[in-house]
Design an enzyme around this catalytic site. Sequence first.
Site, mmCIF file in Angstrom:
data_model
loop_
_atom_site.group_PDB
_atom_site.id
_atom_site.type_symbol
_atom_site.label_atom_id
_atom_site.label_comp_id
_atom_site.label_asym_id
_atom_site.label_seq_id
_atom_site.Cartn_x
_atom_site.Cartn_y
_atom_site.Cartn_z
ATOM 1 N N HIS A 85 0.867 -1.179 0.000
ATOM 2 C CA HIS A 85 0.000 0.000 0.000
ATOM 3 C C HIS A 85 0.904 1.230 0.000
ATOM 4 O O HIS A 85 2.036 1.168 0.470
ATOM 5 C CB HIS A 85 -0.952 -0.007 1.203
ATOM 6 C CG HIS A 85 -0.274 -0.063 2.544
ATOM 7 N ND1 HIS A 85 -0.517 -1.037 3.487
ATOM 8 C CD2 HIS A 85 0.654 0.744 3.110
ATOM 9 C CE1 HIS A 85 0.222 -0.823 4.559
ATOM 10 N NE2 HIS A 85 0.943 0.244 4.366
ATOM 11 N N HIS A 125 10.991 -0.904 1.654
ATOM 12 C CA HIS A 125 11.127 0.536 1.424
ATOM 13 C C HIS A 125 11.782 1.181 2.631
ATOM 14 O O HIS A 125 11.637 0.727 3.753
ATOM 15 C CB HIS A 125 9.797 1.210 1.082
ATOM 16 C CG HIS A 125 8.689 1.105 2.099
ATOM 17 N ND1 HIS A 125 8.121 -0.092 2.479
ATOM 18 C CD2 HIS A 125 8.015 2.056 2.796
ATOM 19 C CE1 HIS A 125 7.149 0.141 3.353
ATOM 20 N NE2 HIS A 125 7.074 1.431 3.577
#
Lengths: 275, 109
Positions: free
Chosen positions: A12, A191
């Site tokens: 997401h 990330h």
Amino acid sequence: MATVIGGIGTSHAPTIGVAWDRGQQNEPMWQPLFSGYVPARQWLEEVRPDLFLIVYNDHVNQFFFDSYPTFALGVGAMHAQADEGWGKRPLPDLPGDPDFAWHLARSLVADEFDPTICQEMSLDHGVLSFLPLLTDTNWKVPVVPLAVNVIQHPIPTARRLYRLGAALRHAIETYPKDRRIVVFGTGGLTHQLHGAKFGTKNAAWDNEFMDRLETDPVPLSELSIQEYMERGGTEGVEMIMWLAMRGALGKSVRRVHRNYTAPMTTGYGLLVLET
Amino acid sequence: MDDVISGAYVFTGERSAKSYALNKMANTLSSPGNRTAFQADEAGYMRGLGCSQEQIGLVRDRDWKGMMEHGASIYLLLKIGAAVGVPLPEIGAHTAGLTLAEYHARKAN
């Protein structure tokens, strides 16, 4: 009796929502990501689920550090959208399923998982960035959200989340109503949003993670939080929530679809598994 | 567990406690009215919410790296960034000690 018909692992990111709202689905940078959702959406249309149980994390939008729950379950009839600081997106509130959610609360606590029970729980991009890519935004399928603290340490271990998945399955299989349920694990993949390695991704590890999640998830549940952060970034540790989805599916699964892209700062994965 | 991993700060309880007033202030920027009030008078708004002179200075200077060193959560920095018109790539690059152009150049290589 309710059944787990499958699971979806998905990343997401706020930027996905922005791109979707702007209609950038066919632009070269975004097309591989958005088109990657089409087979998942088709699968959902075929299997006709009655409910989405979504294990996700809030990004300090519903919860703040004055009182930050390790696990939190949304039992309300509706879930509002959180304003993350950029203003709300043009999306209606999401329907919940209080009857199932309270059953889930009772079952989880009996199984020694103790979520904070939330009659109001606004949702952020942890749910709303990918959901419009998978269903119509009139939200015909209700959502029961289960938030996990992956932000303020100490956070739960990967093993805890894998076991949570088994507890979710037990709750579903003891729910007396006929419901076809898809369990989501969302977050990650790798990330790093700050520090010397800002913007670093690890595509090799992302793909290995998706390989092993499908066929041999137990060793993934045995990695430490430090190992997840070393391989995938301090923010990429969100990927442990995929283990809750996998833990809900039982031993063997059939892969329906998989996609991986990395247009922005996040290694962006999608995995659809059928029980 | 290490509390710095590959040059990134693990958001521990200690960091959360140290940066609490700054994070709490940033958290209020989730409503349009508060964003407007903050934009009109950043220092006054922060002072009213109990932020220290050091925290007010970090925000005044757009010192994102300094805010992370102070213990702030990246997710709250994003809310401050949203209120002052600075997006993630610029914030993240600054925390890495890079300008946005240097960051893009590093990514391209």
